[in-house]
Design an enzyme around this catalytic site. Sequence first.
Site, PDB file in Angstrom:
ATOM      1  N   GLY A  21      -4.545  -7.931  -5.930  1.00 23.82           N
ATOM      2  CA  GLY A  21      -4.603  -8.339  -4.532  1.00 23.82           C
ATOM      3  C   GLY A  21      -5.990  -8.731  -4.086  1.00 23.82           C
ATOM      4  O   GLY A  21      -6.427  -8.380  -2.988  1.00 23.82           O
ATOM      5  N   ALA A  22      -6.697  -9.496  -4.912  1.00 24.77           N
ATOM      6  CA  ALA A  22      -8.088  -9.844  -4.611  1.00 24.77           C
ATOM      7  C   ALA A  22      -8.221 -11.139  -3.815  1.00 24.77           C
ATOM      8  O   ALA A  22      -9.283 -11.756  -3.811  1.00 24.77           O
ATOM      9  CB  ALA A  22      -8.878  -9.949  -5.913  1.00 24.77           C
ATOM     10  N   GLY A  25      -9.340  -9.622   2.273  1.00 24.65           N
ATOM     11  CA  GLY A  25      -9.592  -8.266   2.734  1.00 24.65           C
ATOM     12  C   GLY A  25     -10.287  -7.371   1.739  1.00 24.65           C
ATOM     13  O   GLY A  25     -11.296  -7.721   1.122  1.00 24.65           O
ATOM     14  N   GLY A  27      -9.415  -6.308  -1.213  1.00 26.55           N
ATOM     15  CA  GLY A  27      -9.420  -6.766  -2.595  1.00 26.55           C
ATOM     16  C   GLY A  27     -10.515  -7.775  -2.860  1.00 26.55           C
ATOM     17  O   GLY A  27     -11.212  -7.705  -3.885  1.00 26.55           O
ATOM     18  N   SER A 137      -4.131   5.534   1.809  1.00 25.53           N
ATOM     19  CA  SER A 137      -4.329   5.291   3.237  1.00 25.53           C
ATOM     20  C   SER A 137      -4.255   6.616   3.989  1.00 25.53           C
ATOM     21  O   SER A 137      -3.602   7.561   3.536  1.00 25.53           O
ATOM     22  CB  SER A 137      -3.237   4.337   3.758  1.00 25.53           C
ATOM     23  OG  SER A 137      -3.171   4.350   5.163  1.00 25.53           O
ATOM     24  N   TYR A 163       5.997   2.713   4.561  1.00 23.83           N
ATOM     25  CA  TYR A 163       4.622   2.479   4.136  1.00 23.83           C
ATOM     26  C   TYR A 163       3.925   3.804   3.827  1.00 23.83           C
ATOM     27  O   TYR A 163       3.260   3.943   2.781  1.00 23.83           O
ATOM     28  CB  TYR A 163       3.857   1.727   5.221  1.00 23.83           C
ATOM     29  CG  TYR A 163       2.407   1.477   4.884  1.00 23.83           C
ATOM     30  CD1 TYR A 163       2.048   0.574   3.879  1.00 23.83           C
ATOM     31  CD2 TYR A 163       1.397   2.148   5.559  1.00 23.83           C
ATOM     32  CE1 TYR A 163       0.718   0.344   3.558  1.00 23.83           C
ATOM     33  CE2 TYR A 163       0.058   1.924   5.251  1.00 23.83           C
ATOM     34  CZ  TYR A 163      -0.275   1.019   4.253  1.00 23.83           C
ATOM     35  OH  TYR A 163      -1.601   0.807   3.944  1.00 23.83           O
TER      36      TYR A 163
END
Length: 293
Positions: A21-22, A25, A27, A137, A163
């Site tokens: 996920g780079a 944000g 990542g 998180s 989530y």
Amino acid sequence: MGGWNTSNIPDLTGKTYIVTGATSGLGASTARGLAEAGAMVIMACRNEIKAHEVAKTIRGKTQIRVLDLADLASVRAFADTVDHAHGLINNAGVMAVPYGHTADGFETQIGTNFLGHFALTGLLLDRISERVVNVSSITHYIGRIDLEDLNWERRAYSRFGAYAQTKLAVLMFTYELQRRLLAAGSAKLALAAHPGYAATEINSKTQNLLEQIIDLGNRLIAQNADMGALPTLFAATAPEAEPAGYYGPAHFNWSGHPVRVSSNAASHDEKVAAQLWELAERFTGVDFTVHPD
């Protein structure tokens, strides 16, 4: 007095890191911090076009490879391209999205945030020589693992409940992985990190009125993605990072430079963690055996 930041990252020349996920944000900031310290960064992303745009902004060595964590066939195909890496940063994720399913029929959030990364780590662990870092998180505090209904097939679906379950699952996976590494006599480390309240694109995909509230919070009180990525970078590179360490912002888990933080009691439930591991193996078809180094 300043806290730990990217200037404290040791020289990573000759090392390779995978960051999922780079494309934006946290990542993108994580990839940038690693590459600018000398590492080769494999940007494992679903959107190649966006990944190339981000790579152009990074001073350092990067490679872009396709990875869709919501599709186990893609996870396996990506894993087949990796010969060796020093670190795996499991950063990608979706947050509070409407009810849906991955390509393999899992609820979207548990399938992407947890099961996809579980499978990826299991497939790559023998080729990772140093560290696995999972991004959790502060919402894990309200998470609850329902082993009988992990995919929300019988419960009334809650976007944030789903989530939070994934982020609790990620922490339990981290701690269980470290226990298994230790038992196998491996020197590899499993660690976790969280960004506090950071303004990133993941906070803009809830597709309801809550987006407006989150957007306001992003503009008024959230720290930026570069600050939010510091706990991940610390976990991935700091010599003083500890086995099963969980790192987050110093100021009330909300903002600031990285420090070791605590997680809730549920995250340390070894019985549930072992059951969750077995369930994830069954769902993903990945026989996740931890071998000695």
